[in-house]
Structures are given as C-alpha cells and as structure tokens.
Design an enzyme around this catalytic site. Structure first.
Site, PDB file in Angstrom:
ATOM      1  N   TYR A 144       0.849  -1.185   0.000  1.00 27.57           N
ATOM      2  CA  TYR A 144       0.000   0.000   0.000  1.00 27.57           C
ATOM      3  C   TYR A 144       0.883   1.233   0.000  1.00 27.57           C
ATOM      4  CZ  TYR A 144      -3.539   3.420   1.401  1.00 27.57           C
ATOM      5  OH  TYR A 144      -4.384   4.501   1.447  1.00 27.57           O
ATOM      6  N   ASP A 239       9.360   3.032   0.153  1.00 28.60           N
ATOM      7  CA  ASP A 239       8.268   3.607   0.935  1.00 28.60           C
ATOM      8  C   ASP A 239       8.441   3.195   2.397  1.00 28.60           C
ATOM      9  OD1 ASP A 239       5.928   4.442   2.134  1.00 28.60           O
ATOM     10  OD2 ASP A 239       4.611   3.705   0.546  1.00 28.60           O
ATOM     11  N   LYS A 271       3.615   8.940   9.135  1.00 30.17           N
ATOM     12  CA  LYS A 271       3.308   8.349  10.441  1.00 30.17           C
ATOM     13  C   LYS A 271       4.238   8.868  11.561  1.00 30.17           C
ATOM     14  CE  LYS A 271       0.509   4.766   8.443  1.00 30.17           C
ATOM     15  NZ  LYS A 271       0.712   4.389   7.039  1.00 30.17           N
TER      16      LYS A 271
HETATM   17  C1  LIG Z   1       0.066   4.757   5.680  1.00 25.77           C
HETATM   18  C2  LIG Z   1       0.877   4.493   4.456  1.00 25.77           C
HETATM   19  C3  LIG Z   1       0.823   5.326   3.323  1.00 25.77           C
HETATM   20  C4  LIG Z   1      -0.173   6.431   3.184  1.00 25.77           C
HETATM   21  O1  LIG Z   1      -0.010   7.462   4.094  1.00 25.77           O
HETATM   22  P1  LIG Z   1      -1.260   8.439   4.391  1.00 25.77           P
HETATM   23  O2  LIG Z   1      -0.682   9.443   5.329  1.00 25.77           O
HETATM   24  O3  LIG Z   1      -2.326   7.587   4.983  1.00 25.77           O
HETATM   25  O4  LIG Z   1      -1.663   9.025   3.078  1.00 25.77           O
HETATM   26  C5  LIG Z   1       1.709   5.080   2.300  1.00 25.77           C
HETATM   27  N1  LIG Z   1       2.585   4.073   2.351  1.00 25.77           N
HETATM   28  C6  LIG Z   1       2.664   3.239   3.405  1.00 25.77           C
HETATM   29  C7  LIG Z   1       3.676   2.148   3.424  1.00 25.77           C
HETATM   30  C8  LIG Z   1       1.797   3.411   4.480  1.00 25.77           C
HETATM   31  O5  LIG Z   1       1.852   2.544   5.512  1.00 25.77           O
END
Ligand SMILES: *Cc1c(COP(=O)(O)O)cnc(C)c1O
Length: 436
Positions: A144, A239, A271
């Site tokens: 994701y 990511d 995060k």
């Molecule tokens: C949470 C997450 C996102 C998206 O971040 P948002 O602040 O919710 O848009 C992208 N990549 C990873 C790996 C994530 O865990």
C-alpha cells in the site's frame, strides 16, 4: 461494557460522513460491529466515549511510538500552538526536523514535507518520471502506498501486462502505467526488467510490507531492486511511511540497506515523523529532490506543509526515539507477540506470527505468508472473532486481518497481563468457532 454512545455517534456520523468514518478501515466493516469513538488516549490506554479503556496495539497506525500524549511532545506542541498553528511561511521546526532526518538516514540529503504519505508518494513518482523521462511504475501486489490513482492498482494476478485498477474512478490510462508483480518474486522482477526495463521510471516497494499484514522481505530483495533499477536507469522508491523511524533510528533502511550497502534514490516517510499530526515527507538524494520547484521544474506544494505544529510534534517525537527507545519497542513487540502466540498454541489454533522489526501481525493460517495471494488465504472470520474477544476484554487491535499491530514504549506490566488474559479467552473463542 456498553457501547451506547459509540453507537449513537456512529448513527449520527453515517448521516453526514460516508460510512460514518474519515478513513475506511475504521468502520469495522471487515470485522463487523460498531466502531468505538475515541474520547482520549493517554500513554498505552485508549478510552472511548462510553468510558471503556483499552490497551492500545494500534498506536494511531504507527505514529504514537512513545505512547499517546507523551508529556514532552504535548508541552512542545502547546508552546508552539500559542504562537499560531500555521504561517504559510518557512519556520524553524521544519528545518530542525529535516536536519534530524538527514542525520539519521545516510542516503537522504534533502527532505520536502507534505501533509500525508499519499502526497509524498505522488511526489516521489512525479520526480521519478521527470528524472527518467519514462512513465511506467512497478509495484508489488499487496503493498500500500496511499490512495493516489497510480498506486491503487494491485490486481496483478501475476499477469504483468494486465493492470486492473482497485477502485472505480481511476482512468485505465493511468492504471496502464502501473505494473504489478507479486511481492518477493525475484524472477518476476528480473523478467519485467528484461521485457520493459527501458520504460520503467521507478520501482516502489514498502521497505518491509506491513499493509497486507506483516510480510518479511526475503534476504537481499531490496538490494536486488536497488541493483536492477540502477542497471536499467530507473529509480528506487523505498516507501518507509510505516517503517520509517518505527523499526530503528534509521527506519528499515537502517536494518537492511545500511548493512548491505545499498541506497534508495527516493524515500517516503510519514506516520512517526508527524508524531500523530498530519505530516509526511518525500526525501532522497539532492540530485533527485532538487528537481522540485522552486529549484527545478517538478511542481509540488502545500498550504499547510511543514507547519510549526506538525513539525514540532514530529521533531520532539524523533528526539525521544533513541537507540534505547527501539530496544524497548522490540522487547514490547516480542512480549506481546509471544503472549498471543502462546495462547493460540495452547488453544490449538493454527496461526503465523510474522515479524519485521517491531512490526508484527498474526495470520490465521497454517503456512508462512510470503505475498498477497497467500495473505488472502488466511481465515479472516477467525480474525474477526479474535478481534472482538480482545476488544471486549480491553485490548485494541487493528480492525482488519490485513494490518500490522503496533506497540509503543508506554506498555506496562499491567497491560501485558490484560493482553495475556484477553488472548487466552480470545484464543479459546477462535478454537470453538473453528471446531463448529
Ligand atoms: C500509511 C501508508 C501510506 C499512506 O499514508 P497516508 O498518510 O495515509 O496518506 C503510504 N505508504 C505506506 C507504506 C503506508 O503505511
């Protein structure tokens, strides 16, 4: 334990907010029941609007690594808040936070702040396309990367030419530029490069996948992505929105790339770097990041980006994330994982406890889960039973079988006892539904 106030809020919410929630997983759709509306969270405890308390194993999906409302973070935010929430102009805390990130992650020379991980990923992709003059992005099924159009494509089914969007409203032309292959599949990765290497702008991967439940990267997999992207003139987007500063002082790269001597061209963080405030970042080499406006011709902006509150919350959080912090997190993760696993074994429930740093999740399945196809074979009903039993016994788990669990430093001995008691009950409940 009653949920009358949560239920009332949920009913009101559904009349004014689609599905009653601001982000879909919160609606409890995959586990059923009434989502709990939170009144406050302090340390390791979440309290709902009916006065029920829960041991928190979600941590706002990662950011609350120190525990909720950590006094130092609250104090820092409070003193900045008195001087306004946002200036729409540069400020000191954003500089200090960028310096802190650069100091921690070797390959990172520049940091541009955004308000969400989604935006950070969007920008990383735009930079990669600008730098390479190519359009194709390779991603892995089950990873994701936020909800930008190009990233909501995961239905690869191994057919690398068949890009089916995951959501309506995404133009096929956009989906066509995203190629999806199974996670951890070395030959699929090599094949896609030999077939289409000259078209590929970037490979994006979660540093360690934790959005299909936790899947451990095979040894050398990130290193291979780094090597292949380099060979073919593509970029590597790592990511770390979830893993960044969650699993070590230098994120997943600090556990993996630093020792194996590879770097990503672009990183995304989120995060933890906002400490619970809306904040994320795209980061990487000067060569890549300096393509951004105003220096370069890749446009990116944000009215609230880098605002003093969010960057102060993030900076203060990171300043408290020392080597000892990660030792505590690892210990807490190990403790919770083994308590839950022991209870499930004792009840005779087949499961996999999968761990990546201090991220972990429990799959109700008999075999290790290496990719999305295998993750989908887990018994999601068993998870729903387990989830509700844990919740009723005072433990707050992610309301989906496809999410990581998150520990904080604030967990106490009493919390572990609550988790132990709850997980024994929950394991027995799962065992009896499986026996039916
Ligand atoms: C949470 C997450 C996102 C998206 O971040 P948002 O602040 O919710 O848009 C992208 N990549 C990873 C790996 C994530 O865990």
């Amino acid at each position: 334990m009653n949920n009358l106030n949560s239920e009332a809020f949920f009913n009101r919410a559904q009349k004014v907010i689609p599905g009653g929630v601001s982000s879909p997983v919160r609606a409890f759709k995959s586990v059923g029941g009434i989502p709990r509306y939170v009144a406050k969270a302090i340390g390791s405890t979440v309290s709902d609007v009916d006065g029920n308390n829960y041991v928190d194993l979600v941590g706002a999906w990662g950011p609350m690594i120190l525990g909720h409302a950590h006094p130092a973070v609250v104090d820092a935010v409070r003193s900045v808040a008195e001087k306004s929430f946002s200036y729409g102009a540069p400020c000191a805390p954003e500089v200090e936070l960028a310096e802190e990130i650069v100091k921690r992650v070797g390959p990172v020379e520049r940091v541009r702040f955004t308000n969400s991980g989604t935006e950070a990923v969007m920008t990383a992709i735009r930079i990669a396309r600008a730098k390479t003059g190519r359009n194709t992005i390779v991603k892995f099924a089950g990873c994701y990367h936020g909800h930008a159009d190009a990233m909501l494509v995961a239905a690869g089914s191994g057919a690398i030419t068949l890009s089916m969007p995951d959501s309506q409203g995404i133009p096929q032309s956009v989906a066509d530029d995203t190629l999806v292959i199974p996670y951890g599949d070395v030959s699929a990765l090599q094949e896609i490069f030999s077939a289409k290497g000259h078209l590929i702008a970037a490979v994006i991967t979660e540093a360690a996948p934790a959005n299909m439940g936790v899947v451990v990267p095979p040894a050398g997999f990130n290193a291979l992505i780094s090597q292949l992207t380099k060979t073919y003139g593509a970029l590597f987007i790592l990511d770390e929105v979830m893993t960044g500063f969650r699993v070590s002082v230098a994120g997943w790269w600090g556990l993996d790339g630093k020792n194996e001597n590879w770097a990503a061209d672009l990183f995304t963080f989120g995060k933890v770097i906002g400490g619970g405030m809306p904040l994320a970042a795209v980061a990487g080499s000067a060569e890549c990041l300096d393509l951004l406006s105003p220096l370069g011709s890749v446009y990116q902006a944000g009215t609230l980006s880098g605002n003093p509150i969010a960057t102060t919350a993030g900076l203060t959080t990171l300043q408290h994330c020392t080597t000892e912090t990660y030792e505590t997190l690892n210990k807490n993760a190990q403790e919770v994982g083994s308590i839950v696993s022991r209870s499930l074994f004792a009840a005779g429930v087949s499961h996999q406890l999968q761990t990546a740093g201090n991220l972990f999740s429990v799959f109700f399945t008999e075999n290790p889960v290496l990719n999305f196809a295998q993750a989908k074979l887990q018994n999601a009903n068993a998870y729903a039973t387990f989830f509700h039993e844990m919740l009723a016994a005072g433990v707050w788990l992610p309301p989906s079988a496809f999410e990581s669990w998150f520990v904080s430093c604030a967990l106490t001995h009493d919390d572990f006892e609550i988790i132990e008691k709850a997980s024994k009950q929950a394991a027995n409940a799962v065992a009896s539904t499986l026996a039916e």
